[in-house]
Design a protein around this motif. Structure first.
Motif, PDB file in Angstrom:
ATOM      1  N   PRO A 152       0.818  -1.222   0.000  1.00 40.17           N
ATOM      2  CA  PRO A 152       0.000   0.000   0.000  1.00 40.17           C
ATOM      3  C   PRO A 152       0.848   1.268   0.000  1.00 40.17           C
ATOM      4  O   PRO A 152       0.506   2.262  -0.665  1.00 40.17           O
ATOM      5  N   ALA A 153       1.974   1.248   0.720  1.00 40.28           N
ATOM      6  CA  ALA A 153       2.869   2.412   0.723  1.00 40.28           C
ATOM      7  C   ALA A 153       3.474   2.619  -0.659  1.00 40.28           C
ATOM      8  O   ALA A 153       3.598   3.749  -1.141  1.00 40.28           O
ATOM      9  N   GLY A 154       3.833   1.523  -1.323  1.00 38.71           N
ATOM     10  CA  GLY A 154       4.388   1.629  -2.667  1.00 38.71           C
ATOM     11  C   GLY A 154       3.384   2.158  -3.662  1.00 38.71           C
ATOM     12  O   GLY A 154       3.711   2.973  -4.534  1.00 38.71           O
ATOM     13  N   ALA A 155       2.127   1.705  -3.528  1.00 33.35           N
ATOM     14  CA  ALA A 155       1.074   2.192  -4.421  1.00 33.35           C
ATOM     15  C   ALA A 155       0.832   3.682  -4.224  1.00 33.35           C
ATOM     16  O   ALA A 155       0.526   4.408  -5.181  1.00 33.35           O
ATOM     17  N   ALA A 156       0.984   4.154  -2.979  1.00 37.39           N
ATOM     18  CA  ALA A 156       0.821   5.585  -2.704  1.00 37.39           C
ATOM     19  C   ALA A 156       2.002   6.390  -3.239  1.00 37.39           C
ATOM     20  O   ALA A 156       1.845   7.524  -3.685  1.00 37.39           O
ATOM     21  N   PHE A 157       3.186   5.775  -3.208  1.00 38.33           N
ATOM     22  CA  PHE A 157       4.401   6.474  -3.648  1.00 38.33           C
ATOM     23  C   PHE A 157       4.493   6.595  -5.165  1.00 38.33           C
ATOM     24  O   PHE A 157       5.010   7.580  -5.697  1.00 38.33           O
ATOM     25  N   LEU A 158       3.972   5.607  -5.895  1.00 38.07           N
ATOM     26  CA  LEU A 158       4.198   5.505  -7.336  1.00 38.07           C
ATOM     27  C   LEU A 158       3.702   6.720  -8.133  1.00 38.07           C
ATOM     28  O   LEU A 158       4.453   7.252  -8.955  1.00 38.07           O
ATOM     29  N   PRO A 159       2.458   7.200  -7.946  1.00 37.14           N
ATOM     30  CA  PRO A 159       2.009   8.360  -8.749  1.00 37.14           C
ATOM     31  C   PRO A 159       2.882   9.595  -8.535  1.00 37.14           C
ATOM     32  O   PRO A 159       3.215  10.297  -9.492  1.00 37.14           O
ATOM     33  N   ALA A 160       3.261   9.845  -7.273  1.00 37.52           N
ATOM     34  CA  ALA A 160       4.107  11.012  -6.998  1.00 37.52           C
ATOM     35  C   ALA A 160       5.485  10.841  -7.616  1.00 37.52           C
ATOM     36  O   ALA A 160       6.086  11.810  -8.097  1.00 37.52           O
ATOM     37  N   ALA A 161       5.994   9.617  -7.627  1.00 36.17           N
ATOM     38  CA  ALA A 161       7.293   9.360  -8.239  1.00 36.17           C
ATOM     39  C   ALA A 161       7.247   9.638  -9.729  1.00 36.17           C
ATOM     40  O   ALA A 161       8.161  10.256 -10.300  1.00 36.17           O
ATOM     41  N   ARG A 162       6.184   9.178 -10.373  1.00 35.86           N
ATOM     42  CA  ARG A 162       6.045   9.435 -11.816  1.00 35.86           C
ATOM     43  C   ARG A 162       5.964  10.929 -12.090  1.00 35.86           C
ATOM     44  O   ARG A 162       6.589  11.446 -13.029  1.00 35.86           O
ATOM     45  N   GLN A 163       5.166  11.648 -11.302  1.00 34.83           N
ATOM     46  CA  GLN A 163       5.035  13.088 -11.498  1.00 34.83           C
ATOM     47  C   GLN A 163       6.362  13.804 -11.276  1.00 34.83           C
ATOM     48  O   GLN A 163       6.705  14.738 -12.017  1.00 34.83           O
ATOM     49  N   SER A 164       7.111  13.372 -10.279  1.00 31.63           N
ATOM     50  CA  SER A 164       8.400  13.999  -9.997  1.00 31.63           C
ATOM     51  C   SER A 164       9.379  13.784 -11.146  1.00 31.63           C
ATOM     52  O   SER A 164      10.089  14.718 -11.556  1.00 31.63           O
ATOM     53  N   LEU A 165       9.432  12.569 -11.671  1.00 32.75           N
ATOM     54  CA  LEU A 165      10.328  12.292 -12.790  1.00 32.75           C
ATOM     55  C   LEU A 165       9.910  13.063 -14.033  1.00 32.75           C
ATOM     56  O   LEU A 165      10.752  13.589 -14.763  1.00 32.75           O
ATOM     57  N   ASP A 166       8.593  13.123 -14.279  1.00 34.80           N
ATOM     58  CA  ASP A 166       8.113  13.904 -15.422  1.00 34.80           C
ATOM     59  C   ASP A 166       8.507  15.365 -15.284  1.00 34.80           C
ATOM     60  O   ASP A 166       8.918  16.012 -16.250  1.00 34.80           O
ATOM     61  N   ALA A 167       8.380  15.907 -14.063  1.00 34.52           N
ATOM     62  CA  ALA A 167       8.733  17.304 -13.833  1.00 34.52           C
ATOM     63  C   ALA A 167      10.227  17.523 -14.040  1.00 34.52           C
ATOM     64  O   ALA A 167      10.648  18.535 -14.620  1.00 34.52           O
ATOM     65  N   ALA A 168      11.043  16.584 -13.574  1.00 32.15           N
ATOM     66  CA  ALA A 168      12.490  16.712 -13.743  1.00 32.15           C
ATOM     67  C   ALA A 168      12.875  16.666 -15.222  1.00 32.15           C
ATOM     68  O   ALA A 168      13.703  17.456 -15.690  1.00 32.15           O
ATOM     69  N   GLU A 169      12.266  15.724 -15.967  1.00 33.93           N
ATOM     70  CA  GLU A 169      12.556  15.629 -17.390  1.00 33.93           C
ATOM     71  C   GLU A 169      12.098  16.877 -18.128  1.00 33.93           C
ATOM     72  O   GLU A 169      12.774  17.376 -19.032  1.00 33.93           O
ATOM     73  N   ARG A 170      10.936  17.397 -17.724  1.00 35.03           N
ATOM     74  CA  ARG A 170      10.433  18.598 -18.387  1.00 35.03           C
ATOM     75  C   ARG A 170      11.318  19.804 -18.077  1.00 35.03           C
ATOM     76  O   ARG A 170      11.569  20.632 -18.951  1.00 35.03           O
ATOM     77  N   ALA A 171      11.792  19.900 -16.842  1.00 34.17           N
ATOM     78  CA  ALA A 171      12.677  21.015 -16.476  1.00 34.17           C
ATOM     79  C   ALA A 171      13.948  20.978 -17.322  1.00 34.17           C
ATOM     80  O   ALA A 171      14.405  22.006 -17.832  1.00 34.17           O
ATOM     81  N   ALA A 172      14.522  19.785 -17.474  1.00 33.60           N
ATOM     82  CA  ALA A 172      15.732  19.657 -18.283  1.00 33.60           C
ATOM     83  C   ALA A 172      15.449  20.004 -19.745  1.00 33.60           C
ATOM     84  O   ALA A 172      16.263  20.659 -20.414  1.00 33.60           O
TER      85      ALA A 172
END
Length: 297
Positions: free
Chosen positions: A54-74
């Motif tokens: 359950p903790a992993g399922a909660a973490f996954l969407p935020a992780a995807r959003q964070s990576l997308d934001a990092a890639e977009r910033a670059a």
């Protein structure tokens, strides 16, 4: 975060390590460090399978959003100095006809080799949701004339009418044109119920006070034509897509259903790669909903 996403998508530490091009021990070590930092286990590991807690399922969407934001910033930084890079995820329905997408992607790759391109095929309603969620940047849809893409920027690319596809030895194959009433007695091959590609035909038959038998529901236009070619049923497909069909005969339908092809992108703005791709297709840079065919109505 990349490692967590890879394990979640592959359900395997081994396959995730192969995808990320690292040894499995390094991937496992980094995920264990992250779990200690977070104070929670992200995966349940057994000898047979790996699955999110359950903790992993909660973490996954935020992780995807964070990576997308990092890639977009670059990508934004690169664009500021005149370089287009990052990713371009494109979605499409199988029967796109208004744009020669393979050629467009080829031209784009030649012009912007630093962009990683991915392609996803799906139903129109699924693609709209994926654009809204940021999973893909640009998508090409086909919708009934009674619908428009909601929650995204959209531009009409073309309007089209459907034609009947039948086997070459079907009794209707020699006809120049038919109407829905004549087709209503046939067995149909069509897309799944409630999908946008199916709705346009269902609405047309209902408006004419007719019912029909859809015996075969498939998600692939190629499989539709293969079933039609074997005389297992008839199908209704966009006329602009018809030249790509082989092994079947197409017939004009006088009261045919109509569809509209759209290109869509996020209301949160375009990435530099998405902007470059749409510019290549002569889609204006301004994020506005436009219909180039409106003046012809």
């Amino acid at each position: 975060m990349r490692y967590v996403i890879a394990v979640a998508e592959t359900n395997s530490f081994t396959r995730a390590a192969e995808r990320c091009r690292v040894v499995q021990s390094a991937l496992s070590h980094q995920i264990a460090r992250l779990e200690r930092e977070l104070g929670a286990r992200l995966f349940e590991r057994t000898s047979r399978r790996v699955r999110l807690t359950p903790a992993g399922a909660a973490f996954l969407p935020a992780a995807r959003q964070s990576l997308d934001a990092a890639e977009r910033a670059a990508a934004e930084v690169a664009a500021a100095v005149g370089e287009v890079r990052g990713r371009l995820a494109v979605g499409l329905i199988p029967t796109v006809a208004a744009v020669d997408l393979p050629q467009a992607l080829r031209d784009f790759r030649r012009r912007y080799p630093g962009v990683r391109i991915s392609l996803r095929v799906g139903a129109s309603e699924e693609l709209v949701e994926q654009v809204k969620q940021g999973a893909i940047e640009v998508a090409f849809l086909g919708l009934p004339t009674t619908a428009r893409p909601e929650g995204v920027h959209a531009r009409v690319l073309a309007r089209d009418r459907l034609v009947a596809a039948v086997a070459p030895d079907h009794p209707l194959a020699g006809e120049n044109a038919v109407d829905l009433a004549r087709l209503a007695g046939e067995v149909f091959v069509d897309l799944p119920a409630k999908t946008a590609g199916r709705v346009q035909s269902d609405q047309a038959f209902a408006a004419a006070g007719l019912t029909r038998d859809v015996a075969f529901e498939v998600t692939s236009a190629y499989l539709m034509t293969q079933l039609v070619a074997q005389n297992l049923g008839v199908a209704l497909l966009p006329s602009a897509y018809a030249p790509q069909l082989t092994g079947v005969t197409t017939i004009e339908v006088t009261d045919a259903p109509a569809r509209v092809e759209y290109v869509i992108w996020s209301r949160d703005g375009r990435t530099p790669a998405a902007t470059a791709f749409l510019n290549l297709l002569d889609i204006p840079a301004a994020d506005t909903d436009t219909d180039p065919a409106a003046d012809d109505d």
